[in-house]
Enzyme design. Structure first.
Site, PDB file in Angstrom:
ATOM      1  N   GLY A 213      -8.389   3.701  10.496  1.00 44.56           N
ATOM      2  CA  GLY A 213      -8.969   2.403  10.178  1.00 44.56           C
ATOM      3  C   GLY A 213      -8.896   2.013   8.721  1.00 44.56           C
ATOM      4  O   GLY A 213      -9.481   1.006   8.320  1.00 44.56           O
ATOM      5  N   THR A 214      -8.161   2.764   7.901  1.00 44.39           N
ATOM      6  CA  THR A 214      -8.099   2.416   6.483  1.00 44.39           C
ATOM      7  C   THR A 214      -7.440   1.055   6.254  1.00 44.39           C
ATOM      8  O   THR A 214      -7.856   0.303   5.372  1.00 44.39           O
ATOM      9  CB  THR A 214      -7.338   3.490   5.682  1.00 44.39           C
ATOM     10  OG1 THR A 214      -6.065   3.728   6.300  1.00 44.39           O
ATOM     11  CG2 THR A 214      -8.112   4.785   5.629  1.00 44.39           C
ATOM     12  N   GLY A 215      -6.415   0.738   7.048  1.00 45.51           N
ATOM     13  CA  GLY A 215      -5.745  -0.550   6.878  1.00 45.51           C
ATOM     14  C   GLY A 215      -6.637  -1.722   7.239  1.00 45.51           C
ATOM     15  O   GLY A 215      -6.740  -2.700   6.489  1.00 45.51           O
ATOM     16  N   CYS A 216      -7.307  -1.621   8.385  1.00 42.55           N
ATOM     17  CA  CYS A 216      -8.238  -2.663   8.816  1.00 42.55           C
ATOM     18  C   CYS A 216      -9.365  -2.834   7.803  1.00 42.55           C
ATOM     19  O   CYS A 216      -9.751  -3.947   7.430  1.00 42.55           O
ATOM     20  CB  CYS A 216      -8.853  -2.307  10.171  1.00 42.55           C
ATOM     21  SG  CYS A 216      -7.687  -2.025  11.504  1.00 42.55           S
TER      22      CYS A 216
ATOM     23  N   THR B  36      -8.818   9.352   8.369  1.00 41.98           N
ATOM     24  CA  THR B  36      -8.412   8.109   7.698  1.00 41.98           C
ATOM     25  C   THR B  36      -8.174   6.967   8.688  1.00 41.98           C
ATOM     26  O   THR B  36      -7.534   5.972   8.341  1.00 41.98           O
ATOM     27  CB  THR B  36      -7.122   8.343   6.884  1.00 41.98           C
ATOM     28  OG1 THR B  36      -6.099   8.856   7.766  1.00 41.98           O
ATOM     29  CG2 THR B  36      -7.361   9.334   5.752  1.00 41.98           C
TER      30      THR B  36
ATOM     31  N   LYS C 184       0.840  -1.195   0.000  1.00 41.12           N
ATOM     32  CA  LYS C 184       0.000   0.000   0.000  1.00 41.12           C
ATOM     33  C   LYS C 184       0.882   1.255   0.000  1.00 41.12           C
ATOM     34  O   LYS C 184       1.755   1.402   0.854  1.00 41.12           O
ATOM     35  CB  LYS C 184      -0.928  -0.011   1.203  1.00 41.12           C
ATOM     36  CG  LYS C 184      -1.901  -1.204   1.189  1.00 41.12           C
ATOM     37  CD  LYS C 184      -2.808  -1.233   2.396  1.00 41.12           C
ATOM     38  CE  LYS C 184      -2.044  -1.487   3.670  1.00 41.12           C
ATOM     39  NZ  LYS C 184      -2.918  -1.697   4.835  1.00 41.12           N
TER      40      LYS C 184
END
Length: 271
Positions: free
Chosen positions: A212-215, A210, A175
């Protein structure tokens, strides 16, 4: 469409990341979400103030009872702060003789900077969990820690992915959100272990909301895999879902605010 996803991760009391984000994501994409909670956190948009680890035997029992009854089409792992939690997951899967697709989000640091992975857990992550990954989803800082490389360019991302493949995952989603943060575009790279590379480019949204974008991205991919999508298809839908969730974020909190996970739900259908 359904698709059963067992999420093995920590709880975020602020609702923006962790189990809470995972549940919202899978549900809003039409899947069925189940959970095995590995840790409780006290946190809000400004940061994490405390972490309480769930006992290992209880983590195992959550996984065991869900899989032995409801089953799962894909697993998703998130915050696993202690090595014992990582070993617990692998031990139960070995006990049940289950080889399920797994999306591994190597959660190491919270958006506000708090460490979410104990140093001694890194070895367990790389030797036991990542080898099981259908898709590994590191951001740049996580990929740097896992590969030992400094990542400044797309070529660096490819070099880091090559190192990560030696750990055994079938695919690595690198990412690029942390790369060239002044760029107007964000580029992610999905590398497959057969040598293929799929590139996903999108507009960079300039916002602090932003959290929690990874989860959310990892859970969206897990839902897609559970619903029968290829990794490429699941990543493409996840990217679109997360972009709109950021674009329409509710702007809660004084820090890194949560996303709008429910943007897929048409409000006019539920007066």
């Amino acid at each position: 469409m359904n698709g059963r996803v067992l999420i093995i991760a920590g709880s975020d009391s602020g609702g923006g990341a962790g189990i809470q984000a995972d549940l919202k994501t899978v549900t809003c994409l039409g899947g069925y979400a189940m959970t095995a909670i590995t840790a409780l956190t006290a946190q809000n948009t400004e940061g994490v103030t405390a972490i309480h680890d769930v006992p290992v035997d209880f983590i195992k029992e959550q996984i065991r009872v869900v899989l032995s009854d409801i089953g799962a089409d894909c697993l998703k792992t998130g915050m696993l702060s202690q090595p014992e939690a990582i070993h617990a997951i692998c031990d139960v899967l070995d006990e049940l003789e289950m080889d399920l697709p797994m999306i591994v989000d190597p959660v190491m640091v919270a958006k506000g900077g708090a460490s979410l992975l104990a140093d001694q857990a890194l070895d367990a992550l790389t030797t036991r969990l990542i080898p099981r990954a259908t898709v590994l989803t590191p951001n740049v800082p996580e990929a740097e820690k896992l590969s030992g490389l400094s990542i400044q360019t797309p070529d660096d991302m490819k070099a880091a992915a090559d190192i990560l493949f030696t750990l055994g995952p079938k695919a690595v989603l690198m990412k690029g959100g942390h790369l060239d943060e002044i760029s107007e575009m964000v580029t992610d790279y999905l590398y497959l272990n057969d040598g293929q590379c799929h590139v996903y480019e999108g507009e960079r949204l300039l916002t602090r909301h932003t959290h929690g974008t990874g989860c959310t991205t990892a859970s969206a991919i897990a839902c897609g895999i559970a619903q029968g999508m290829t990794a490429q298809q699941a990543v493409k839908r996840a990217k679109s879902y997360v972009f709109e969730a950021i674009r329409t974020a509710p702007r809660y909190g004084r820090g890194h605010g949560p996303l709008n996970h429910g943007h897929t739900v048409k409000q006019d259908e539920y007066p």
